[in-house]
Every structure is written in structure tokens, then in C-alpha cells.
Design an enzyme around this catalytic site. Sequence first.
Site, PDB file in Angstrom:
ATOM      1  N   SER A 147       0.816  -1.216   0.000  1.00 13.70           N
ATOM      2  CA  SER A 147       0.000   0.000   0.000  1.00 13.70           C
ATOM      3  C   SER A 147       0.852   1.270   0.000  1.00 13.70           C
ATOM      4  O   SER A 147       1.878   1.355   0.664  1.00 13.70           O
ATOM      5  CB  SER A 147      -0.903   0.012   1.234  1.00 13.70           C
TER       6      SER A 147
ATOM      7  N   LYS B 162     -13.839  -4.213   2.625  1.00 17.34           N
ATOM      8  CA  LYS B 162     -14.633  -2.981   2.503  1.00 17.34           C
ATOM      9  C   LYS B 162     -16.134  -3.186   2.767  1.00 17.34           C
ATOM     10  O   LYS B 162     -16.805  -2.263   3.209  1.00 17.34           O
ATOM     11  CB  LYS B 162     -14.438  -2.369   1.108  1.00 17.34           C
TER      12      LYS B 162
ATOM     13  N   ASP C 201     -14.144   6.625  -1.697  1.00 17.90           N
ATOM     14  CA  ASP C 201     -13.752   6.199  -3.048  1.00 17.90           C
ATOM     15  C   ASP C 201     -14.617   6.890  -4.104  1.00 17.90           C
ATOM     16  O   ASP C 201     -14.119   7.316  -5.155  1.00 17.90           O
ATOM     17  CB  ASP C 201     -13.915   4.683  -3.204  1.00 17.90           C
TER      18      ASP C 201
ATOM     19  N   GLY D 127     -16.121  -5.185 -13.550  1.00 13.45           N
ATOM     20  CA  GLY D 127     -16.008  -5.678 -12.173  1.00 13.45           C
ATOM     21  C   GLY D 127     -17.290  -5.387 -11.411  1.00 13.45           C
ATOM     22  O   GLY D 127     -18.072  -4.491 -11.776  1.00 13.45           O
TER      23      GLY D 127
HETATM   24  N1  LIG Z   1      -7.228   4.228  -7.156  1.00 11.63           N
HETATM   25  C1  LIG Z   1      -7.886   4.054  -6.045  1.00 11.63           C
HETATM   26  O1  LIG Z   1      -7.996   4.938  -5.192  1.00 11.63           O
HETATM   27  C2  LIG Z   1      -8.593   2.748  -5.828  1.00 11.63           C
HETATM   28  C3  LIG Z   1      -9.671   2.672  -4.922  1.00 11.63           C
HETATM   29  C4  LIG Z   1     -10.329   1.444  -4.772  1.00 11.63           C
HETATM   30  C5  LIG Z   1      -9.872   0.334  -5.482  1.00 11.63           C
HETATM   31  N2  LIG Z   1      -8.803   0.453  -6.329  1.00 11.63           N
HETATM   32  C6  LIG Z   1      -8.322  -0.702  -7.094  1.00 11.63           C
HETATM   33  O2  LIG Z   1      -9.413  -1.223  -7.819  1.00 11.63           O
HETATM   34  C7  LIG Z   1      -9.273  -2.636  -7.975  1.00 11.63           C
HETATM   35  C8  LIG Z   1     -10.570  -3.332  -7.568  1.00 11.63           C
HETATM   36  O3  LIG Z   1     -10.848  -3.091  -6.205  1.00 11.63           O
HETATM   37  P1  LIG Z   1     -12.083  -3.810  -5.463  1.00 11.63           P
HETATM   38  O4  LIG Z   1     -11.996  -3.434  -4.043  1.00 11.63           O
HETATM   39  O5  LIG Z   1     -13.361  -3.544  -6.177  1.00 11.63           O
HETATM   40  O6  LIG Z   1     -11.642  -5.329  -5.649  1.00 11.63           O
HETATM   41  P2  LIG Z   1     -12.440  -6.693  -5.499  1.00 11.63           P
HETATM   42  O7  LIG Z   1     -13.731  -6.444  -4.783  1.00 11.63           O
HETATM   43  O8  LIG Z   1     -11.480  -7.679  -4.931  1.00 11.63           O
HETATM   44  O9  LIG Z   1     -12.700  -7.148  -7.007  1.00 11.63           O
HETATM   45  C9  LIG Z   1     -13.492  -6.443  -7.884  1.00 11.63           C
HETATM   46  C10 LIG Z   1     -14.064  -7.323  -8.964  1.00 11.63           C
HETATM   47  O10 LIG Z   1     -13.047  -7.689  -9.872  1.00 11.63           O
HETATM   48  C11 LIG Z   1     -13.480  -8.836 -10.586  1.00 11.63           C
HETATM   49  N3  LIG Z   1     -12.328  -9.735 -10.657  1.00 11.63           N
HETATM   50  C12 LIG Z   1     -11.616 -10.230  -9.628  1.00 11.63           C
HETATM   51  N4  LIG Z   1     -10.643 -11.047 -10.084  1.00 11.63           N
HETATM   52  C13 LIG Z   1     -10.765 -11.070 -11.431  1.00 11.63           C
HETATM   53  C14 LIG Z   1     -10.075 -11.742 -12.471  1.00 11.63           C
HETATM   54  N5  LIG Z   1      -9.058 -12.568 -12.217  1.00 11.63           N
HETATM   55  N6  LIG Z   1     -10.477 -11.521 -13.751  1.00 11.63           N
HETATM   56  C15 LIG Z   1     -11.508 -10.674 -14.025  1.00 11.63           C
HETATM   57  N7  LIG Z   1     -12.203 -10.032 -13.074  1.00 11.63           N
HETATM   58  C16 LIG Z   1     -11.833 -10.212 -11.797  1.00 11.63           C
HETATM   59  C17 LIG Z   1     -14.648  -9.434  -9.801  1.00 11.63           C
HETATM   60  O11 LIG Z   1     -15.855  -9.193 -10.522  1.00 11.63           O
HETATM   61  P3  LIG Z   1     -16.651 -10.390 -11.301  1.00 11.63           P
HETATM   62  O12 LIG Z   1     -16.483 -11.608 -10.441  1.00 11.63           O
HETATM   63  O13 LIG Z   1     -18.053  -9.903 -11.335  1.00 11.63           O
HETATM   64  O14 LIG Z   1     -16.016 -10.511 -12.635  1.00 11.63           O
HETATM   65  C18 LIG Z   1     -14.642  -8.630  -8.511  1.00 11.63           C
HETATM   66  O15 LIG Z   1     -15.910  -8.443  -7.954  1.00 11.63           O
HETATM   67  C19 LIG Z   1      -8.053  -3.017  -7.116  1.00 11.63           C
HETATM   68  O16 LIG Z   1      -6.944  -3.146  -7.953  1.00 11.63           O
HETATM   69  C20 LIG Z   1      -7.870  -1.838  -6.191  1.00 11.63           C
HETATM   70  O17 LIG Z   1      -6.523  -1.664  -5.812  1.00 11.63           O
HETATM   71  C21 LIG Z   1      -8.166   1.637  -6.504  1.00 11.63           C
END
Ligand SMILES: NC(=O)c1ccc[n+]([C@@H]2O[C@H](COP(=O)([O-])OP(=O)(O)OC[C@H]3O[C@@H](n4cnc5c(N)ncnc54)[C@H](OP(=O)(O)O)[C@@H]3O)[C@@H](O)[C@H]2O)c1
Length: 258
Positions: A17, A68, A104, A127
Site C-alpha cells: 500500500s 470494505k 472512493d 467488475g
Molecule cells: N485508485 C484508487 O484509489 C482505488 C480505490 C479502490 C480500489 N482500487 C483498485 O481497484 C481494484 C478493484 O478493487 P475492489 O476493491 O473492487 O476489488 P475486489 O472487490 O477484490 O474485485 C473487484 C471485482 O473484480 C473482478 N475480478 C476479480 N478477479 C478477477 C479476475 N481474475 N479476472 C476478471 N475479473 C476479476 C470481480 O468481478 P466479477 O467476479 O463480477 O467478474 C470482482 O468483484 C483493485 O486493484 C484496487 O486496488 C483503486
Amino acid sequence: MAGVKRLGLIGHPVGHSQSPSLFAARFERLGRDDLTYEAFDLPDISSFPAWSQANPDVVGLNVTVPHKSAVMSYLQNLGAEAEQIGAVNTLVRTPEGWVGHNTDAWGFRRSIQPFLKNTHERALVLGTGGSAAAVIWALRNVGIEAAAVSRSGRSSEGKLHAGVPVIGYDELNPALIQHHLLVVHCTPVGMSPNTEGMVAFPTTNLGAGHLVVDLVYSPPETRLLREAHAQGAVVLNGQDMLRLQAERAWEIWSEAGV
Ligand SMILES: NC(=O)c1ccc[n+]([C@@H]2O[C@H](COP(=O)([O-])OP(=O)(O)OC[C@H]3O[C@@H](n4cnc5c(N)ncnc54)[C@H](OP(=O)(O)O)[C@@H]3O)[C@@H](O)[C@H]2O)c1
């Protein structure tokens, strides 16, 4: 040191992080040597109440993957946005217990604002996790219709807010992509160290009218953004959102007297 207030991040894993260094720089800028910010690795969220009791000097927390949504059952209260989104990323300790907020959505909205045009009326959100829920909520708030794209296709309908359509990657086609000029990637695919990873999105259907946002910020240019840029799309990574959601978290903690 007496009088130190501890802030930090809970999640699993938390080793990579950027938040500890972001907040350390902020505290130094503000001359706040009474504050610390640490990354706390919490593999199992059911240990949160005991952890919280054992660390009474922790006054505020950020929450990251995978807690979260799951942490919400241990909170005393929720901010209105967090309740509507169904996920939190910022907690404040109050005498009554922990209160959860979602910054977020705020960070995302502010980060894309300079790039939005009238043509960005519809979005495809890749996603269906916590960040997708925050992004869809933020988009709806500015009048942009969003559909989610999931590996499990239409069977994921209902996972997000009411009325958000969900489709499968195999349903994406040139006409549909041309109809959605905003694409937001909300999965961890392509993050360091697996930087050649990419979701099954047909980037060759993108063009100069598209804005493609990747919430991933490490690496700064994911394969998705590289391919989208090569097609002429405007691209934006998650770095600004990361900075802005942290700024909003800091405002919330400051308002709470930290
Ligand atoms: N820039 C920022 O401030 C910020 C803030 C928040 C999050 N993020 C980033 O955003 C990303 C997602 O965060 P999150 O908290 O939403 O994560 P998460 O809940 O772990 O995953 C989000 C979705 O991604 C899909 N997914 C997971 N593994 C996958 C794979 N191998 N292939 C294709 N789809 C996949 C799944 O959807 P399905 O099962 O429906 O396909 C899952 O519900 C992370 O990389 C995080 O670091 C960045």
C-alpha cells in the site's frame, strides 16, 4: 510517545500500500508529529472487534481489499454515501463505536471531472466489487448511466445497486462499446506484479471518443491503458483517485477532531 494518535489501514495483504507514505508526507507537511499511520494486516475480519479493543489509541482507519463490505457488520453507524454504496473505506472511532464512510466515490468523481465531456453519457464498469459499487454510485450521481461487466455475466445482476444491468465479457461487441464512451476498470487484474494481466475487454473496439479509466495505479500504465491509448482513447490511471480519496478521508478525520 505520550499523546500520539494512531491512524492506519486494515486489509489483506497491505504490504504494497502507498497509504503509509502518502500520510507520512502529509503529517510532515502539516507539522503533525503527534500522528502515525500504519498498515495493519488483518487476514480475517472477524478479528476486528478484538483487534480494535487491543488498539484503543487507533482513532481512524482506512479499509482496503477484502474487507470494505465485510467490516460493515462491526460498525456502529454509516455515512449516507457508504450506506447507499454498500462499502466503506474510511472509519472514525467515536465513543459509541466505529463509524464508516466511503471516500472512493468522492475521489473517483473528482479525478475524472477534468476529463468528462457531454458525450460520456453511458459507462461500462468492469467488475462488480466494492470499487465498482462506488464508481457506479458516483456516475449515477452525475447522470451517467452505467452497466457492469462481470465474469459471471447476467447471473451477477443484483450484486450491485438496484437496477444496474450486468453483462458478461462475451456480450461485449463493437456497437455496444461505441455506445458507451466511458469505460472504468474496477478489478485487480493487471496490478503489479502481474502487469501483463488484462480483463477480457476487446480494446480494438475503442477509439478516439473513449475515456478509459483504470482504478489500478501500480503500474502507472496497465496493459489495458496501454492498449486503449494505442487505439486513440484518452486514458487515466487510479493515482489521482488514490490521492483524492485519501484527502477526503483526512477531512473526515479532521472534522472528527483527529
Ligand atoms: N485508485 C484508487 O484509489 C482505488 C480505490 C479502490 C480500489 N482500487 C483498485 O481497484 C481494484 C478493484 O478493487 P475492489 O476493491 O473492487 O476489488 P475486489 O472487490 O477484490 O474485485 C473487484 C471485482 O473484480 C473482478 N475480478 C476479480 N478477479 C478477477 C479476475 N481474475 N479476472 C476478471 N475479473 C476479476 C470481480 O468481478 P466479477 O467476479 O463480477 O467478474 C470482482 O468483484 C483493485 O486493484 C484496487 O486496488 C483503486
